[in-house]
Enzyme design. Structure first.
Site, PDB file in Angstrom:
ATOM      1  N   LYS A 208      42.030  39.901  40.985  1.00 10.32           N
ATOM      2  CA  LYS A 208      40.693  40.028  41.598  1.00 10.32           C
ATOM      3  C   LYS A 208      40.805  39.978  43.123  1.00 10.32           C
ATOM      4  O   LYS A 208      40.152  40.741  43.837  1.00 10.32           O
ATOM      5  CB  LYS A 208      39.779  38.919  41.061  1.00 10.32           C
ATOM      6  CG  LYS A 208      39.518  39.059  39.554  1.00 10.32           C
ATOM      7  CD  LYS A 208      38.930  37.797  38.943  1.00 10.32           C
ATOM      8  CE  LYS A 208      38.727  37.949  37.446  1.00 10.32           C
ATOM      9  NZ  LYS A 208      38.380  36.709  36.749  1.00 10.32           N
ATOM     10  N   GLY A 305      31.972  36.072  30.518  1.00 14.84           N
ATOM     11  CA  GLY A 305      31.000  36.057  29.421  1.00 14.84           C
ATOM     12  C   GLY A 305      30.381  37.430  29.245  1.00 14.84           C
ATOM     13  O   GLY A 305      30.285  38.218  30.195  1.00 14.84           O
TER      14      GLY A 305
HETATM   15  N1  HSE Z   1      39.438  34.674  31.914  1.00 14.89           N
HETATM   16  C1  HSE Z   1      38.590  35.028  33.003  1.00 14.89           C
HETATM   17  C2  HSE Z   1      38.018  33.738  33.568  1.00 14.89           C
HETATM   18  C3  HSE Z   1      37.515  35.957  32.538  1.00 14.89           C
HETATM   19  O1  HSE Z   1      38.294  32.661  33.026  1.00 14.89           O
HETATM   20  O2  HSE Z   1      37.318  33.791  34.550  1.00 14.89           O
HETATM   21  C4  HSE Z   1      36.991  36.866  33.580  1.00 14.89           C
HETATM   22  O3  HSE Z   1      37.956  37.592  34.233  1.00 14.89           O
END
Ligand code: HSE
Length: 436
Positions: A208, A305
């Site tokens: 990210k 979610g």
């Molecule tokens: N596994 C990720 C989290 C989900 O815990 O934020 C979203 O990318």
């Protein structure tokens, strides 16, 4: 009102895909009014047609193969919700863009690796590549960076971008629950990735961050150039010690412009207890931006979610629906992909900041003096040095905690290497960076 509905092909019918179908059906009328155009689901694709997903899919044409869906004349937008950096999502997304179709994706791993390539194809074909859901779920950070902050020079962007880690750190602090128990709960609640090491070792955050760095600084995406450290070494003892010193531990992704280049790092970080980022608890995500015109901005919200992610995907679809045929499209990464600057990495060794260091030591006379002298030798100025806890009668260990003033990563590492050669340490020291 356009007479042509926008036809979607949705690939991937997991939690997000099913939540998207439900949102598009539930809010169809409102979205049609807002976009001045009807949005229809024309076709869907997943691996297993027979699986009961709790929704009626009979009105949509079924494709067994994602690439066939991506190439189909029956769709205008390929919505990629397959996930993973594997070939299936990438090949299908390439195919859709090559055919001039718009692509909406939530796939951070794919974008971190192939985002620039996909953006180039999209721009060459006059298509849109939208990926709001790929970073921080429901928080509209991509559109903010790509469009709203166009007039700003970003100096730093950082945030909590993994709900699993934030959920675990929050519970470890509030309830004193062990790391393993918190991880098991996060998995049971469906927050964690299929392989939770992606979450806890920081790779999900790194994917990210790589995307945000490109948007913030107009550079190539450089996911392989990120210093990554996860939360698996963090103990409840670190969390409590941090708190007693006025800090909270968060897994942050940070990208900052320095004199020697751009620093990209993901690591457990001590943030002041009264900072905005320290207030973000549980699965919630937050992204903070320091920029020259707007100043400091913090956006927070659900980072994972089905519904939160579907909200972001549906927003991307709506942006495409609102786009008039032949109109200039917004470049996927904020500026034309061919004009992105090469990424110039600032070495982690030159990172400057404060550090928290926790050492378990044998309770000898002179230990404090040796530690203080070693720090001084490496020109590290100490803000505080405290001894915590009662001596354990069995081995007479004590915990010493140091907080340093701003220094460099190389100085801290060299000092700890020197201290590590001494015999008074009972275990490897813990070192956590402080972000002000
Ligand atoms: N596994 C990720 C989290 C989900 O815990 O934020 C979203 O990318």
């Amino acid at each position: 009102m356009s007479n042509h509905p926008l036809r979607l092909g949705i690939a991937g019918l997991g939690t997000v895909g099913i939540a998207l179908i439900s949102v598009l059906n539930k809010n169809a009328k409102m979205m049609q009014e807002r976009c001045a155009r009807k949005i229809v689901i024309a076709a869907v694709n997943a691996r297993d047609k027979t699986r009961d997903r709790g929704v009626d899919l009979s009105a949509y044409r079924w494709f067994d193969n994602a690439e066939d869906l991506a190439a189909s004349d029956e769709i205008d937008v390929f919505v990629e919700l397959i996930g993973g950096e594997g070939d299936v999502a990438l090949k299908a997304s390439r195919k859709a863009l090559d055919g001039g179709k718009h692509v909406v994706t939530a796939n951070k791993a794919m974008l971190a690796k192939n985002g620039v390539e996909l953006a180039k194809i999209a721009e060459a074909k006059g298509a849109l590549l939208n990926f709001e859901a790929a970073v921080a779920g429901g928080i509209p950070i991509i559109k903010t960076m790509r469009e709203t902050l166009t007039a700003n020079n970003v100096e730093r962007i950082y945030g909590i971008m993994n709900g699993t880690c934030n959920y675990m750190l929050t519970r470890m602090e509030r309830e004193g629950i062990s790391y393993d128990d918190c991880l098991a709960d996060a998995q049971a609640l469906g927050y964690a990735e299929a392989d939770p090491t992606f979450d806890v070792e920081g790779f999900d955050t790194a994917h990210k961050l790589a995307i945000l760095t490109s948007l913030a600084f107009g550079t190539q995406i450089a996911a392989d150039e990120i210093y990554v450290e996860g939360i698996s070494s963090i103990t409840t003892q670190d969390i409590q010690a941090a708190k007693s010193l006025g800090y909270r531990i968060k897994l942050l992704g940070v990208a900052v412009k320095t004199d020697s280049g751009i620093e990209q790092r993901v690591h457990p970080t001590m943030v002041p207890l009264d900072s905005a980022i320290a207030q973000i608890s549980g699965v919630t995500n937050a992204v903070a931006i320091d920029a020259d015109v707007v100043g400091n901005l913090v956006m927070s919200g659900p980072g994972a979610g089905g519904d939160a992610t579907a909200s972001a995907v549906a927003g991307d679809i709506a942006d495409i629906a609102k786009c008039l045929p032949g109109a200039q499209t917004v470049p996927a990464l904020g500026k034309p992909a061919n004009e992105l600057a090469p990424y110039k990495k600032a070495q982690m060794q030159s990172h400057e900041g404060g550090y928290f260091i926790r050492m378990s030591v044998k309770d000898h006379a002179g230990v404090f003096a040796i530690i203080a002298a070693t720090m001084a030798k490496h020109k590290i100025s100490l803000e505080s040095i405290v001894q915590h806890g009662e001596a354990n009668q069995a081995n007479m260990n004590k915990t010493i905690i140091l907080i340093t003033h701003a220094t460099t990563e190389s100085a801290v590492r060299e000092a700890l290497e020197t201290i590590g050669k001494d015999t008074f340490l009972s275990s490897q020291p813990q070192m956590i960076r402080i972000e002000k």
